[in-house]
Write an enzyme that holds these catalytic residues in place. Structure first.
Site, PDB file in Angstrom:
ATOM      1  CB  SER A  16      -0.935   0.007   1.217  1.00  0.00           C
ATOM      2  OG  SER A  16      -1.810  -1.082   1.179  1.00  0.00           O
ATOM      3  CB  THR A  61      -2.987  -5.291   6.989  1.00  0.00           C
ATOM      4  OG1 THR A  61      -2.655  -6.586   6.482  1.00  0.00           O
ATOM      5  CG2 THR A  61      -1.874  -4.796   7.900  1.00  0.00           C
ATOM      6  CE  LYS A  65      -7.339  -7.276   5.767  1.00  0.00           C
ATOM      7  NZ  LYS A  65      -7.483  -7.938   4.453  1.00  0.00           N
ATOM      8  CG  ASN A  86      -9.840  -3.700   2.824  1.00  0.00           C
ATOM      9  OD1 ASN A  86     -10.993  -3.266   2.759  1.00  0.00           O
ATOM     10  ND2 ASN A  86      -9.040  -3.790   1.775  1.00  0.00           N
ATOM     11  CG  ASP A 107      -9.257  -7.233   0.991  1.00  0.00           C
ATOM     12  OD1 ASP A 107      -8.416  -6.551   0.378  1.00  0.00           O
ATOM     13  OD2 ASP A 107      -9.157  -7.511   2.193  1.00  0.00           O
ATOM     14  N   GLY A 132      -8.470 -18.869   6.047  1.00  0.00           N
ATOM     15  CA  GLY A 132      -8.000 -17.750   6.846  1.00  0.00           C
ATOM     16  C   GLY A 132      -8.773 -16.482   6.547  1.00  0.00           C
ATOM     17  CG  LEU A 209      -6.543 -13.938  -2.901  1.00  0.00           C
ATOM     18  CD1 LEU A 209      -7.333 -14.916  -3.751  1.00  0.00           C
ATOM     19  CD2 LEU A 209      -7.154 -13.838  -1.514  1.00  0.00           C
ATOM     20  CE1 TYR A 211       2.748  -7.932  -4.113  1.00  0.00           C
ATOM     21  CE2 TYR A 211       0.962  -8.782  -2.770  1.00  0.00           C
ATOM     22  CZ  TYR A 211       2.064  -7.964  -2.916  1.00  0.00           C
ATOM     23  OH  TYR A 211       2.492  -7.184  -1.869  1.00  0.00           O
ATOM     24  N   GLY A 232      -2.768 -12.444  -7.766  1.00  0.00           N
ATOM     25  CA  GLY A 232      -3.538 -11.470  -7.017  1.00  0.00           C
ATOM     26  C   GLY A 232      -3.141 -10.021  -7.201  1.00  0.00           C
TER      27      GLY A 232
END
Length: 250
Positions: A16, A61, A65, A86, A107, A132, A209, A211, A232
């Site tokens: 981010s 994060t 959350k 989020n 998300d 999760g 998901l 990356y 992702g």
């Protein structure tokens, strides 16, 4: 200067911060900063948004959350459904001593919008690998898209498979397979979810998901069987832009 940021703990690295700082530079957005706020306790969040009057939005994060929800005045529909946030918009009203905090979950938006262009008419059933925090957004998205799904986790129950229950035949019944587990994330690039990849066909779409790396072993094994694959990264970009839209709306 207006401020945005990310809360969580620990915050050793952040997609981010890098994304938004580069965005501000590339788009000539001035008088705004994005910073990391590692909070050892979620109780520290109130001091952060109360004392810094320039803070008008944060990302959230792990592990906060869900824990952040009691601090919020309102939840968007999808955040309420998932019980996970989020993205938080912080509004400071004239004449009000306390700011108004609304929680969102982008998300699900990022996942849905990155998945939709790849869906074909036969993608009616999905396996979700892992149970999760990331799974909540995927479950919400699949429900919105009308795609039947089963979760795969370490232990089986009436609603989910255990990994050791999976067979080639079961894999063939689910042409959409989504990895929500961290297995295969850098630096553990030689790992992948333990499923019978021999059951994957050209009809399959595998979505990870993760990356980093760009192509996980999960995706590589699917591609070797002729499946379409997707990581992702676009999901992250889409949810980041949705966050920006939320923070700057009236």
């Amino acid at each position: 200067m207006r401020k945005l940021g990310l809360i969580g703990f620990p915050l050793s690295h952040s997609f981010s911060k890098k994304y938004y700082v580069e965005k501000f530079i590339q788009e000539g957005i001035q008088d705004i900063d994005y910073d990391l706020y590692p909070l050892p306790s979620i109780e520290d969040f109130k001091d952060l948004y109360t004392n810094d009057i320039n803070l008008y939005g944060v990302n959230v994060t792990i592990p906060y959350k869900q824990e952040v929800i009691p601090f919020l005045n309102e939840l968007s529909e999808e955040a309420k459904e998932m019980s996970a946030v989020n993205c938080i918009q912080i509004k400071r009203m004239e004449g009000q001593s306390a700011p108004y905090l609304k929680g969102f979950n982008t998300d699900a938006y990022g996942f849905t919008e990155s998945l939709k262009p790849l869906l074909k008419s036969h993608h009616k059933k999905a396996l979700i690998l892992g149970n999760g925090g990331a799974t909540k957004a995927v479950v919400y998205s699949l429900q919105q898209l009308g795609i039947e799904f089963r979760i795969v986790s370490r232990k089986a129950d009436q609603h989910q498979y255990a990994y050791d229950q999976l067979t080639e035949d079961i894999i063939k019944q689910y042409p959409l397979i989504i990895n929500c587990s961290p297995v295969g994330t850098y630096p553990n690039v030689d790992e992948c979810p333990n499923i019978p990849y021999e059951g994957i066909t050209q009809e399959h779409l595998l979505y990870d998901l993760i990356y980093n790396p760009v192509e996980t072993m999960f995706l590589a094994k699917g591609k070797a069987q002729g499946a379409a694959i997707k990581n992702g990264y676009e999901m992250l970009i889409l949810q980041a832009e949705k966050n920006w839209e939320i923070w700057n709306q009236e």
